[in-house]
Design an enzyme around this catalytic site. Sequence first.
Site, mmCIF file in Angstrom:
data_model
loop_
_atom_site.group_PDB
_atom_site.id
_atom_site.type_symbol
_atom_site.label_atom_id
_atom_site.label_comp_id
_atom_site.label_asym_id
_atom_site.label_seq_id
_atom_site.Cartn_x
_atom_site.Cartn_y
_atom_site.Cartn_z
ATOM 1 N N MET A 331 118.298 33.880 7.303
ATOM 2 C CA MET A 331 119.348 34.185 8.255
ATOM 3 C C MET A 331 119.699 32.698 8.956
ATOM 4 S SD MET A 331 120.736 37.108 10.287
ATOM 5 C CE MET A 331 121.031 37.354 12.049
ATOM 6 N N TRP A 334 121.035 30.367 6.578
ATOM 7 C CA TRP A 334 122.446 30.415 6.357
ATOM 8 C C TRP A 334 123.540 29.929 7.359
ATOM 9 C CZ3 TRP A 334 126.271 32.960 9.180
ATOM 10 C CH2 TRP A 334 127.677 33.298 8.512
ATOM 11 N N HIS A 335 123.090 29.669 8.573
ATOM 12 C CA HIS A 335 123.760 29.189 9.503
ATOM 13 C C HIS A 335 124.012 27.619 9.648
ATOM 14 C CE1 HIS A 335 123.304 33.229 11.680
ATOM 15 N NE2 HIS A 335 124.418 32.812 12.386
ATOM 16 N N GLY A 336 123.205 27.133 8.878
ATOM 17 C CA GLY A 336 123.189 25.460 8.854
ATOM 18 C C GLY A 336 122.079 24.960 8.241
ATOM 19 N N PHE A 475 129.851 26.798 9.595
ATOM 20 C CA PHE A 475 128.841 27.631 8.803
ATOM 21 C C PHE A 475 129.348 28.000 7.714
ATOM 22 C CE2 PHE A 475 127.378 28.771 13.330
ATOM 23 C CZ PHE A 475 126.513 27.391 13.427
#
Lengths: 475, 344
Positions: A331, A334-336, A475
């Site tokens: 997770m 996923w953001h960066g 993102f």
Amino acid sequence: MFFNSITFLIFLSIVCFFFWNVNKSFRVGFLVFSSCIFYGFWRWDFLLLILFSTVLDYTISILIDRNDDNNKRKIYLLISIITNLSLLAYFKYLYFIVDNINFAFGSNISLYEIILPFGISFYTFETISYTTDVYRRLIKPESNFLRYALFVTFFPKLVAGPIQRTKEFLDQVINPNKFSLDNLFKGLKRIIEGLFLKVVLADNLSAIVDDGFNINPDILSGVDVMTLSALFGFQIYFDFAGYSSIAIGCALLLGFKIPENFNYPYISKSFKEFWKRWHISLSSWIRDYLYLPLLGVKVLETTAKGGIGNKLDQKKGRNKNLILFITWAIMGLWHGANWTFILWGLIHATLIFIERIRTKYITFKTNTIINWVTVYIFSMLSWIPFRAENIENTLTMYSKLFDLGSFINLNLRENYYLIAFILTLLFLMLYNFRSYKLAKNKIGIFIIDVSKITLMVVLTYIFLRPIQQFIYFQF
Amino acid sequence: MKLKIFKFFTIIFFSLLIIFFSSSELVSEEFALGDETKSYYALDSDNKKIHFSKIDDIEFKDNSELIIFLGNSQTHGVNQFVKGNSNYVEILSKKYPNKNINAISIPNGSLTEFYMISTYLISNFDIKKIILPAFFDDTRESNIRTEIISFFDENNKFNFDDNIKLILSKNIIESENTISTQDLSEEFLNNFFEKNSFWKKRESLRAQVFTFLYKLRNTIFFITPSSKRYKIEEAYNQNINSLQSLINLCTLNNINLNIYIPPIRSDIEIPYDNLEYNDFKKKIEEIINVNKDFQYLNFEKIIPAKYWGMKSSTNLLKTKEYDFMHFNFQAHKILADSLQILLK
């Protein structure tokens, strides 16, 4: 197109006008066309990428549905997931992968410029959830390509969510809502609230947050670190909640309901609750398509509501805690494409893990205020890797929290502490004194609402400038 | 539903009313100076501009052997201004017409900003002497204003020290190579709306909102110009490093640098921590004295109390407050007299 721009407001007015005035049979096509224009205002060439992803998942979902051979169905699903994730990996993670290879093996591989297409992380998750749900036989595939294309490209949620489930959206396409003044007013209210959060609060906070995080972390004290983390915590909340509110408002103007993404996250009294209130559509996606499958729990329903729920504790046998950490690391990623985001995910996994142990062994009821203060401080501190330039700065900042000798040395301008304090206070006040709680009758609510929204309209008018992108666009 | 429609139109009506009747007259810089002080930029004996407030505006009449006075709003601010008053730069320029005196003063200008401006000046003009006041107040400033950042972004050929390179790299936003359709439409729409006074007054309204918040903060937390301003470690170190870089730059280019501690009112308690302020003065003296050709002067007590003034309220209670920064024309004359020593 950015929501916080005059271009978008004009675009939205034109789309709404024509949408409700064209023949019903053209509405879906008109919205797909409008969504392409919306996206093309940033880059026209990347529309092809969305088109590719849409055609691929539309075709594969039909193949999955028509096939009874489980192995073949699985292969089709894997083709869809691997293709989508490969595109995401290429555009988003290739630099990160190459940097790490260079670091590990001392190589010197260089890359040409890769532009991250806006919204790729969001629409990739939506299309993966679609094929997965068809595979799980939770939904039937959509046979009308335009309807499915609208699900992927619907402009209010295209660039940064909320991540919606296919069934929730397509039901509204098949049985469209009629124009209603109620939806119009609700939609306008949400757009005003969202723009206010973004252009008045988030953008003005951004200037001081940027300056604060530009300071050499070596000279910061524990109080400075806490203050900066709280300021960024509010900035990202105003920014993303603002975006989500505008998205929900725009959808309402067109007669669509898309899921809520935020529900006063900073009043949470546990981390489990925090994730039911923060980026709800992502946490529920992670729950249904990553966490539960890894745990071996069969997902029987699909909804973008709820965050990490009670279902998690049902399955025995698999290492729940290990899966918790793996899920949160993904997770974060996923953001960066940076180790800082992975660290951010792992911090949240640790906090939830500690909370699980605490609730297991401490059975007596703990004080609500103490719980809130604990969650508030730790959730704010967890934002540091999200904003800091690199892991080194993150660790330096965290180390300051243990430097008790210089904990209260103040190295920021006085305004930083004041703003962080006032925002915390205001947040609590706004939650506890919402207009329906404050006023006892309709006239009271009317006066409070009119004053509040008028103030928002005036301030939004004054501050509306596309000077800052939405944070979640990256993102 | 009728109530909702009524509510909708009430909101529209009140919003338009507020925006329409809001004053569009507010210049942030004049607000910061207060009603009692007026900005005055020096002219030479031919009434030509020799005093600039922005780096983009600099245009010297004569480019040889320039003597540059740098400063903050103390240089261009004249308290209790009346017609015929001027500032110390103009007084000196008229007294020494053979010397090529010019000035650049920017409100709350930090030593970092002055180092950057000096770098530009030294690279492009024949600079003979730089005279710079070192304000303790302005060592609290770590930001570089946008106009200076964009100036150096566009003229990115200066060899700044690492300290400045780092600040610039953090502040310069790399723009995308391609211009999007949105960029074009925003530019078009902004140009279109800018013709409308209703739209145009947004800038002034923004300044009014910030002014209100500033006054509200001061009122709630009892902040006045007399409130103590403590050293901010990061900003202070950055400014001292910049001063050091400026000294190195002037030494390297054989330019005479003179630094003075500016006047501050001594009839009331100063708004600094005495220990920090004394350390600051010592530090400045210590680093300037490394080069024997450079001079350090202390003018902090040269202006008598009667030549200082008050400033309009910085809170919502409308009470007059002491002005620690700006003095009247008589004081400008005294400062000019004291500065003469550097011109001889």
